[in-house]
Write an enzyme that holds these catalytic residues in place. Sequence first.
Site, PDB file in Angstrom:
ATOM      1  N   LYS A  33       0.898  -1.361  -0.061  1.00  0.00           N
ATOM      2  CA  LYS A  33      -0.023  -0.153  -0.128  1.00  0.00           C
ATOM      3  C   LYS A  33       0.837   1.439  -0.049  1.00  0.00           C
ATOM      4  O   LYS A  33       0.676   2.084  -0.867  1.00  0.00           O
ATOM      5  CB  LYS A  33      -0.819  -0.122   1.186  1.00  0.00           C
ATOM      6  CG  LYS A  33      -1.692   1.431   1.528  1.00  0.00           C
ATOM      7  CD  LYS A  33      -2.298   1.276   2.607  1.00  0.00           C
ATOM      8  CE  LYS A  33      -1.550   1.581   4.133  1.00  0.00           C
ATOM      9  NZ  LYS A  33      -1.339   3.209   4.032  1.00  0.00           N
ATOM     10  N   ASN A  34       1.740   1.203   0.762  1.00  0.00           N
ATOM     11  CA  ASN A  34       2.703   2.306   1.104  1.00  0.00           C
ATOM     12  C   ASN A  34       3.526   2.732   0.008  1.00  0.00           C
ATOM     13  O   ASN A  34       4.103   3.833  -0.412  1.00  0.00           O
ATOM     14  CB  ASN A  34       3.519   2.412   2.547  1.00  0.00           C
ATOM     15  CG  ASN A  34       2.774   2.312   3.465  1.00  0.00           C
ATOM     16  OD1 ASN A  34       1.325   2.956   3.409  1.00  0.00           O
ATOM     17  ND2 ASN A  34       3.199   2.306   4.648  1.00  0.00           N
ATOM     18  N   ARG A 105      -4.315  10.354   4.527  1.00  0.00           N
ATOM     19  CA  ARG A 105      -3.233  11.492   4.735  1.00  0.00           C
ATOM     20  C   ARG A 105      -1.882  11.355   3.425  1.00  0.00           C
ATOM     21  O   ARG A 105      -1.667  12.205   2.960  1.00  0.00           O
ATOM     22  CB  ARG A 105      -2.646  10.997   5.955  1.00  0.00           C
ATOM     23  CG  ARG A 105      -1.942  12.158   6.542  1.00  0.00           C
ATOM     24  CD  ARG A 105      -0.865  11.774   7.673  1.00  0.00           C
ATOM     25  NE  ARG A 105       0.136  12.341   7.768  1.00  0.00           N
ATOM     26  CZ  ARG A 105       0.567  13.584   8.028  1.00  0.00           C
ATOM     27  NH1 ARG A 105      -0.572  14.203   8.730  1.00  0.00           N
ATOM     28  NH2 ARG A 105       1.491  14.099   7.813  1.00  0.00           N
ATOM     29  N   ASP A 129      -4.890  12.785  13.141  1.00  0.00           N
ATOM     30  CA  ASP A 129      -4.376  11.665  12.757  1.00  0.00           C
ATOM     31  C   ASP A 129      -4.708  11.053  14.260  1.00  0.00           C
ATOM     32  O   ASP A 129      -4.104  11.214  15.165  1.00  0.00           O
ATOM     33  CB  ASP A 129      -3.258  11.437  12.058  1.00  0.00           C
ATOM     34  CG  ASP A 129      -3.003  10.183  11.432  1.00  0.00           C
ATOM     35  OD1 ASP A 129      -2.861   9.170  12.325  1.00  0.00           O
ATOM     36  OD2 ASP A 129      -3.216  10.047  10.202  1.00  0.00           O
ATOM     37  N   ASP A 318       5.093   0.255  12.095  1.00  0.00           N
ATOM     38  CA  ASP A 318       3.770  -0.317  11.429  1.00  0.00           C
ATOM     39  C   ASP A 318       3.695  -1.605  11.893  1.00  0.00           C
ATOM     40  O   ASP A 318       2.643  -2.097  11.911  1.00  0.00           O
ATOM     41  CB  ASP A 318       3.691  -0.365   9.923  1.00  0.00           C
ATOM     42  CG  ASP A 318       3.463   1.157   9.395  1.00  0.00           C
ATOM     43  OD1 ASP A 318       2.991   1.877  10.200  1.00  0.00           O
ATOM     44  OD2 ASP A 318       3.554   1.175   8.202  1.00  0.00           O
ATOM     45  N   VAL A 340       8.870   6.574  16.351  1.00  0.00           N
ATOM     46  CA  VAL A 340       8.567   7.102  15.351  1.00  0.00           C
ATOM     47  C   VAL A 340       7.383   7.974  15.308  1.00  0.00           C
ATOM     48  O   VAL A 340       7.233   9.023  15.186  1.00  0.00           O
ATOM     49  CB  VAL A 340       8.399   6.003  13.942  1.00  0.00           C
ATOM     50  CG1 VAL A 340       8.031   6.830  12.794  1.00  0.00           C
ATOM     51  CG2 VAL A 340       9.767   5.559  13.758  1.00  0.00           C
TER      52      VAL A 340
HETATM   53  C1  UD1 Z   1       4.825   6.580   6.519  1.00  0.00           C
HETATM   54  C2  UD1 Z   1       3.676   5.495   6.135  1.00  0.00           C
HETATM   55  C3  UD1 Z   1       3.486   4.762   7.338  1.00  0.00           C
HETATM   56  C4  UD1 Z   1       4.591   4.428   8.306  1.00  0.00           C
HETATM   57  C5  UD1 Z   1       5.618   5.581   8.487  1.00  0.00           C
HETATM   58  C6  UD1 Z   1       7.015   5.485   9.106  1.00  0.00           C
HETATM   59  C7  UD1 Z   1       2.605   5.851   4.033  1.00  0.00           C
HETATM   60  C8  UD1 Z   1       1.527   5.983   3.375  1.00  0.00           C
HETATM   61  N1  UD1 Z   1       2.652   5.881   5.708  1.00  0.00           N
HETATM   62  O1  UD1 Z   1       4.146   7.618   7.004  1.00  0.00           O
HETATM   63  O2  UD1 Z   1       2.665   3.742   7.267  1.00  0.00           O
HETATM   64  O3  UD1 Z   1       4.337   4.334   9.678  1.00  0.00           O
HETATM   65  O4  UD1 Z   1       5.972   6.104   6.972  1.00  0.00           O
HETATM   66  O5  UD1 Z   1       7.453   4.288   8.399  1.00  0.00           O
HETATM   67  O6  UD1 Z   1       3.499   5.544   3.389  1.00  0.00           O
HETATM   68  N2  UD1 Z   1       7.373  14.050  10.662  1.00  0.00           N
HETATM   69  C9  UD1 Z   1       7.427  15.663  11.131  1.00  0.00           C
HETATM   70  N3  UD1 Z   1       7.344  16.323  10.236  1.00  0.00           N
HETATM   71  C10 UD1 Z   1       7.311  16.206   8.700  1.00  0.00           C
HETATM   72  C11 UD1 Z   1       7.143  14.535   8.212  1.00  0.00           C
HETATM   73  C12 UD1 Z   1       7.228  13.667   9.445  1.00  0.00           C
HETATM   74  O7  UD1 Z   1       7.315  15.925  12.198  1.00  0.00           O
HETATM   75  O8  UD1 Z   1       7.183  16.801   8.075  1.00  0.00           O
HETATM   76  C13 UD1 Z   1       7.021  12.960  11.568  1.00  0.00           C
HETATM   77  C14 UD1 Z   1       5.988  12.469  11.889  1.00  0.00           C
HETATM   78  O9  UD1 Z   1       4.908  13.406  12.698  1.00  0.00           O
HETATM   79  C15 UD1 Z   1       6.407  11.218  12.463  1.00  0.00           C
HETATM   80  C16 UD1 Z   1       7.834  10.811  11.866  1.00  0.00           C
HETATM   81  O10 UD1 Z   1       8.238  12.134  11.525  1.00  0.00           O
HETATM   82  O11 UD1 Z   1       6.511  11.158  13.854  1.00  0.00           O
HETATM   83  C17 UD1 Z   1       7.523   9.612  10.699  1.00  0.00           C
HETATM   84  O12 UD1 Z   1       7.036  10.603   9.630  1.00  0.00           O
HETATM   85  P1  UD1 Z   1       7.045   9.995   8.208  1.00  0.00           P
HETATM   86  O13 UD1 Z   1       8.288   8.979   8.169  1.00  0.00           O
HETATM   87  O14 UD1 Z   1       6.939  11.131   7.280  1.00  0.00           O
HETATM   88  O15 UD1 Z   1       5.739   8.795   7.904  1.00  0.00           O
HETATM   89  P2  UD1 Z   1       4.731   9.120   6.971  1.00  0.00           P
HETATM   90  O16 UD1 Z   1       5.506   9.330   5.635  1.00  0.00           O
HETATM   91  O17 UD1 Z   1       3.510   9.959   7.350  1.00  0.00           O
END
Ligand code: UD1
Length: 435
Positions: A33-34, A105, A129, A318, A340
């Site tokens: 999915k991701n 999201r 979220d 995850d 995370v």
């Molecule tokens: C993606 C996955 C999710 C997985 C995650 C970490 C998808 C659709 N989702 O989510 O299933 O759990 O990676 O492996 O692919 N953060 C910030 N600022 C930002 C971006 C992120 O603070 O601009 C923080 C987030 O709040 C979180 C952490 O960084 O605490 C990780 O987020 P990120 O790696 O970006 O995860 P997603 O891409 O949202």
Amino acid sequence: MARTIVGVDTVAERFEVTGGARLIGEVAVTGAKNSVLKLMAAALLAQGTSTIRAVPNILDVDIMAELLRRLGCDVGHDVEQQLVTISVPQTLHHQADYDLVRKMRASICVLGPLIARCGLADVALPGGDAIGSRGLDMHIEGLTKLGADIQSEHGYLLARAPQGLTGAHVAFDFPSVGATENVVMAAVLASGVTVIDNAAREPEIVDLCQMLIAMGASIEGVGGSTLTIEGVDALSSVDHTAVPDRVVAGTWAVGAVLTQGDITIHGGRIDHLELPLEKLHACGAVIDEVADGFRVRMSSRPQSVDVATLPYPGFPTDLQPMIIALASISEGTAMITENVFEARFMFVNEMVRLGALIRTDGHHAVVRGRPELSGAPVRATDIRAGAGLVLAGLVADGITTISEVHHLDRGYPGFVESLNALGASVVRSPDPDIG
Ligand code: UD1
């Protein structure tokens, strides 16, 4: 299965899981999915028709297809063939609205491709979220470095780059998956060279880069934490098969261990699950590679193991809810640390309703294993929490009723059918408590 994207509410459904079965048999894992959601967004970068294969039949794919249609694409989804075709016009609309973005999201991943293709993008802010605040600061910072002007107004991110994007040096504070993807997708069409330091290295990012390279992009360092991207003038459409879903494969692996079962996971990639499989081995599981996947067997009560989640190649966040379910019935005490997503322990309250002995303190959870859990009504708070609760229900005495299973539909294709084929007793039905 009732699946509605926008407009009409989905019928609330629940799972009734009868505990006590051992999961034994074979399952097949489709594309991640991701990955698929980002590959679909990446198709926007080239005019023409792109094909994505190994696409899972899940709600999020429907949502992304609808989003791409609103941007001007023709999108076909052949569920039988597990493929999506995306015909991208020369001129795209540039607005992603709240009604879709709030449902998923990951819609934010159209931001990078839209700025790169149109020089502007209006993408609704996703809002709350269930697993934490999930900021977008790194997405904004990275795209701003490439020359986009990004403002937040009336619930939208308004991004403008009328002169196009220019390559730059982007150093992330944290290897965010989403921010890395957005910056990569913007940089492939920017003028000049972009270097991303502390890039995320998840297999889904590698998959995205490989598709972009097949489209004509120039990306070096794929799989490492420094990516060097030399922008090109245009990309061409592509036919690409998505990487298998390591989280779904990992869920089945934990399910085999937790129920003292024996599951062969076709399509599962051992090399994408090294740390989780090492942990399951430490619990007492036997893991063997087979021709197109791997087999996980367990014949005694699992031993507790400590786990700390981290960006790839660390233990995936995850899979944390599934590991908590496993620790709840293991022999001994486990310390689970979530590094995370700050609020991912929210679902622990539901586990406690099943009799699990868990205490959380900040981002640590101490789980004291007991021989069996006790079935009760619980609520799926997000996709992965839902999967963790289903696994817990398999080792709970009596019936566990899990409500709000639409979350599971977002990530687990044919979950109930697969569980029952493996010997579980799971019934999906309308939820009379939610009218
Ligand atoms: C993606 C996955 C999710 C997985 C995650 C970490 C998808 C659709 N989702 O989510 O299933 O759990 O990676 O492996 O692919 N953060 C910030 N600022 C930002 C971006 C992120 O603070 O601009 C923080 C987030 O709040 C979180 C952490 O960084 O605490 C990780 O987020 P990120 O790696 O970006 O995860 P997603 O891409 O949202």
